[in-house]
Design a protein around this motif. Structure first.
Motif, PDB file in Angstrom:
ATOM      1  N   TYR A 162       1.824  10.244   2.958  1.00 18.87           N
ATOM      2  CA  TYR A 162       0.536   9.631   2.641  1.00 18.87           C
ATOM      3  C   TYR A 162       0.595   8.772   1.385  1.00 18.87           C
ATOM      4  O   TYR A 162      -0.193   7.817   1.252  1.00 18.87           O
ATOM      5  N   ALA A 163       1.521   9.043   0.472  1.00 21.14           N
ATOM      6  CA  ALA A 163       1.675   8.181  -0.702  1.00 21.14           C
ATOM      7  C   ALA A 163       2.178   6.801  -0.293  1.00 21.14           C
ATOM      8  O   ALA A 163       1.831   5.792  -0.910  1.00 21.14           O
ATOM      9  N   ARG A 164       2.990   6.756   0.744  1.00 20.00           N
ATOM     10  CA  ARG A 164       3.477   5.461   1.230  1.00 20.00           C
ATOM     11  C   ARG A 164       2.345   4.627   1.816  1.00 20.00           C
ATOM     12  O   ARG A 164       2.430   3.399   1.866  1.00 20.00           O
ATOM     13  N   GLN A 165       1.289   5.295   2.275  1.00 14.64           N
ATOM     14  CA  GLN A 165       0.165   4.593   2.896  1.00 14.64           C
ATOM     15  C   GLN A 165      -0.947   4.274   1.906  1.00 14.64           C
ATOM     16  O   GLN A 165      -1.886   3.550   2.232  1.00 14.64           O
ATOM     17  N   ALA A 166      -0.853   4.820   0.685  1.00 15.81           N
ATOM     18  CA  ALA A 166      -1.920   4.643  -0.299  1.00 15.81           C
ATOM     19  C   ALA A 166      -1.932   3.215  -0.845  1.00 15.81           C
ATOM     20  O   ALA A 166      -0.905   2.530  -0.889  1.00 15.81           O
ATOM     21  N   ARG A 167      -3.101   2.771  -1.286  1.00 15.34           N
ATOM     22  CA  ARG A 167      -3.203   1.465  -1.925  1.00 15.34           C
ATOM     23  C   ARG A 167      -2.638   1.529  -3.335  1.00 15.34           C
ATOM     24  O   ARG A 167      -2.738   2.556  -3.997  1.00 15.34           O
ATOM     25  N   PRO A 168      -2.065   0.438  -3.824  1.00 19.68           N
ATOM     26  CA  PRO A 168      -1.572   0.431  -5.205  1.00 19.68           C
ATOM     27  C   PRO A 168      -2.750   0.397  -6.175  1.00 19.68           C
ATOM     28  O   PRO A 168      -3.813  -0.143  -5.857  1.00 19.68           O
ATOM     29  N   TRP A 169      -2.574   0.982  -7.348  1.00 16.43           N
ATOM     30  CA  TRP A 169      -3.618   0.902  -8.357  1.00 16.43           C
ATOM     31  C   TRP A 169      -3.667  -0.514  -8.913  1.00 16.43           C
ATOM     32  O   TRP A 169      -2.650  -1.205  -9.005  1.00 16.43           O
ATOM     33  N   ILE A 170      -4.854  -0.957  -9.276  1.00 16.75           N
ATOM     34  CA  ILE A 170      -5.051  -2.370  -9.635  1.00 16.75           C
ATOM     35  C   ILE A 170      -4.201  -2.823 -10.820  1.00 16.75           C
ATOM     36  O   ILE A 170      -3.790  -3.978 -10.896  1.00 16.75           O
ATOM     37  N   ASP A 171      -3.915  -1.911 -11.741  1.00 12.83           N
ATOM     38  CA  ASP A 171      -3.146  -2.302 -12.925  1.00 12.83           C
ATOM     39  C   ASP A 171      -1.638  -2.276 -12.690  1.00 12.83           C
ATOM     40  O   ASP A 171      -0.862  -2.657 -13.579  1.00 12.83           O
ATOM     41  N   SER A 172      -1.217  -1.828 -11.509  1.00  4.27           N
ATOM     42  CA  SER A 172       0.231  -1.728 -11.261  1.00  4.27           C
ATOM     43  C   SER A 172       0.853  -3.073 -10.914  1.00  4.27           C
ATOM     44  O   SER A 172       2.063  -3.238 -11.027  1.00  4.27           O
ATOM     45  N   GLN A 173       0.011  -4.023 -10.487  1.00  2.00           N
ATOM     46  CA  GLN A 173       0.477  -5.353 -10.071  1.00  2.00           C
ATOM     47  C   GLN A 173       1.530  -5.255  -8.968  1.00  2.00           C
ATOM     48  O   GLN A 173       2.476  -6.045  -8.912  1.00  2.00           O
ATOM     49  N   GLN A 174       1.353  -4.248  -8.094  1.00  2.00           N
ATOM     50  CA  GLN A 174       2.242  -4.057  -6.959  1.00  2.00           C
ATOM     51  C   GLN A 174       1.491  -4.330  -5.667  1.00  2.00           C
ATOM     52  O   GLN A 174       0.257  -4.365  -5.636  1.00  2.00           O
ATOM     53  N   ASP A 175       2.229  -4.534  -4.593  1.00  2.00           N
ATOM     54  CA  ASP A 175       1.624  -4.819  -3.296  1.00  2.00           C
ATOM     55  C   ASP A 175       1.393  -3.559  -2.474  1.00  2.00           C
ATOM     56  O   ASP A 175       0.568  -3.560  -1.553  1.00  2.00           O
ATOM     57  N   HIS A 176       2.135  -2.486  -2.771  1.00  2.00           N
ATOM     58  CA  HIS A 176       2.053  -1.278  -1.976  1.00  2.00           C
ATOM     59  C   HIS A 176       2.013  -0.053  -2.890  1.00  2.00           C
ATOM     60  O   HIS A 176       2.592  -0.059  -3.983  1.00  2.00           O
ATOM     61  N   GLY A 177       1.359   1.008  -2.387  1.00  2.00           N
ATOM     62  CA  GLY A 177       1.258   2.226  -3.168  1.00  2.00           C
ATOM     63  C   GLY A 177       2.607   2.849  -3.471  1.00  2.00           C
ATOM     64  O   GLY A 177       2.808   3.437  -4.533  1.00  2.00           O
ATOM     65  N   TRP A 178       3.548   2.709  -2.527  1.00  2.00           N
ATOM     66  CA  TRP A 178       4.858   3.317  -2.744  1.00  2.00           C
ATOM     67  C   TRP A 178       5.678   2.602  -3.801  1.00  2.00           C
ATOM     68  O   TRP A 178       6.741   3.068  -4.207  1.00  2.00           O
ATOM     69  N   GLN A 179       5.170   1.455  -4.298  1.00  2.00           N
ATOM     70  CA  GLN A 179       5.837   0.755  -5.394  1.00  2.00           C
ATOM     71  C   GLN A 179       5.309   1.173  -6.764  1.00  2.00           C
ATOM     72  O   GLN A 179       5.895   0.805  -7.782  1.00  2.00           O
ATOM     73  N   ASP A 180       4.231   1.922  -6.793  1.00  2.00           N
ATOM     74  CA  ASP A 180       3.619   2.352  -8.041  1.00  2.00           C
ATOM     75  C   ASP A 180       4.629   3.201  -8.829  1.00  2.00           C
ATOM     76  O   ASP A 180       5.097   4.237  -8.343  1.00  2.00           O
ATOM     77  N   PRO A 181       4.986   2.790 -10.043  1.00  2.00           N
ATOM     78  CA  PRO A 181       6.025   3.529 -10.784  1.00  2.00           C
ATOM     79  C   PRO A 181       5.631   4.962 -11.105  1.00  2.00           C
ATOM     80  O   PRO A 181       6.501   5.848 -11.172  1.00  2.00           O
ATOM     81  N   PHE A 182       4.341   5.219 -11.301  1.00  2.00           N
ATOM     82  CA  PHE A 182       3.919   6.584 -11.611  1.00  2.00           C
ATOM     83  C   PHE A 182       3.955   7.477 -10.362  1.00  2.00           C
ATOM     84  O   PHE A 182       4.262   8.670 -10.450  1.00  2.00           O
TER      85      PHE A 182
END
Length: 398
Positions: A261-281
């Motif tokens: 489900y983390a792979r399907q999550a939206r990225p947080w707005i401050d992460s400047q990423q396109d996908h949730g699974w790219q979020d460094p945190f």
């Protein structure tokens, strides 16, 4: 319940076969695990397949036709099944514990009789704990011996597996407060199993109640269970390692759901990423959970080896060491089961709480099962042994 298994069980011959069978069963059990939880659909068909697979007989000694697998393997089997459906993983816990008590305290004739039944696919339930007694180790259920029979009267709760059992081993005490286990056939007059479990987790274990009203059994259906703790035996660590294996399985299931489900999550707005699974945190959090799960698995395997040593060389030191290592496994498995099942929602985002996903079952199962006995006392057990050399008390919760 049927008086005997519908099909004779397969007999597993090795540790490797036990793990292979459990791996395949777990895949099938995982498919409808969420539906069973949501609808509280009792796993009757699944349990028949589970016991027919031979996994309920893997601890029967080789001298009686069983595989006598290591407790590293037992823990692995329970972990695998629990990762798929922890209710199914928990149900055989008392069955396996009873097999060990038979090894420790039964007569030769009783061992031959009951081990044969286990290998045929008979399931033991349990009527051990009581909700109204002073402590978990106190029993008000009474056994009275009269000639060649015994009578049992009392009331039990938390009777995991009794509803599905062919035989319900029941703990009762005599006038000297010594504990005996009576092997009561499921259809024995006076034995009533009540489907009253309404806990919010582990919903399909049917861990309800049992009442015993003048239940009579022959003497050859009674064993002196108290003898399992009069001398150093691995009975307590065996009971506890299975609990830790269930919780480790819950953690694994929750972590796998978190990854999905983390792979399907939206990225947080401050992460400047396109996908949730790219979020460094998110990446870091998954990495943190992963090593903690692997740490719990490693200490679980170490605990299994300690139990095996205590069985091979039972003495004060080996049994105390088994209790110590199993307590560590209990602590780690409790912590990671609760953490992973909670972090799951943080990493998957708000949409993960929607009822259609039923992801809360992971946390509900973790929170419910880890209450079996308090982890806070495991910290004390570990520290008291290491700091003061005080060996753990011998009972079913250590």
């Amino acid at each position: 319940m049927p008086a005997q298994p519908l099909h004779l069980a397969h007999i597993i011959r090795s540790d490797a076969e036990a793990i292979a069978v459990a791996t395949e069963l777990a895949k099938r059990f995982a498919v409808d695990a969420s539906v069973r939880d949501r609808e509280r659909r009792l796993p009757v068909a699944e349990l028949d397949e589970f016991s027919a697979s031979g996994l309920w007989g893997i601890t029967v000694p080789k001298a009686y036709g069983g595989a006598e697998v290591s407790y590293v393997t037992v823990a692995e089997v329970i972990k695998l099944i629990s990762a798929a459906d922890p209710s199914l993983g928990q149900i055989p816990q008392n069955h396996l514990g009873v097999v060990d008590i038979l090894v420790q305290t039964a007569s030769e004739a009783q061992k031959q009789h009951y081990f044969a039944k286990v290998l045929q696919g008979y399931r033991f339930g349990n009527a051990f704990s009581e909700a109204k007694s002073k402590t978990a180790a106190a029993f008000e259920t009474r056994i009275r011996f009269d000639g060649d029979s015994a009578q049992i009267d009392g009331e039990k709760f938390y009777c995991t597996g009794a509803l599905f059992a062919h035989i319900v081993p029941t703990v009762a005490v005599n006038e000297e407060n010594q504990a005996f286990i009576s092997f009561i056939e499921r259809d024995n007059p006076g034995l009533t199993v009540i489907d009253s479990w309404d806990g919010f987790g582990q919903r399909t274990t049917a861990s309800g109640g049992v009442t015993l009203n003048a239940v009579k059994v022959p003497l050859d259906a009674v064993i002196p269970a108290h003898k399992a703790f009069d001398q150093p035996t691995a009975d307590g660590p065996i009971s506890q390692i299975i609990q830790a294996a269930v919780d480790t399985g819950i953690a694994i299931g929750a972590l796998e759901a978190a990854k999905t489900y983390a792979r399907q999550a939206r990225p947080w707005i401050d992460s400047q990423q396109d996908h949730g699974w790219q979020d460094p945190f998110t990446i870091a959090a998954i990495g943190d959970l992963e090593w903690r799960v692997h740490g719990a698995e490693a200490i679980l395997a170490k605990a299994g080896r300690a139990v095996d040593l205590a069985l091979a060389e039972p003495n004060e030191d080996t049994v105390a060491n088994a209790s110590l290592i199993v307590a560590q496994a209990k602590v780690l498995s409790t912590e990671i089961a609760l953490l992973a099942s909670s972090k799951l929602f943080e990493l998957a985002g708000t949409r993960s709480v929607l009822g259609k996903h039923n992801l809360d079952r992971h946390w509900r199962n973790a929170r419910t099962h880890t209450l079996h006995d308090p982890a806070r006392w495991k910290y004390h057990l570990i520290g008291n042994f290491l700091l003061n050399g005080v060996k753990p008390a011998r009972h079913a919760w250590n």
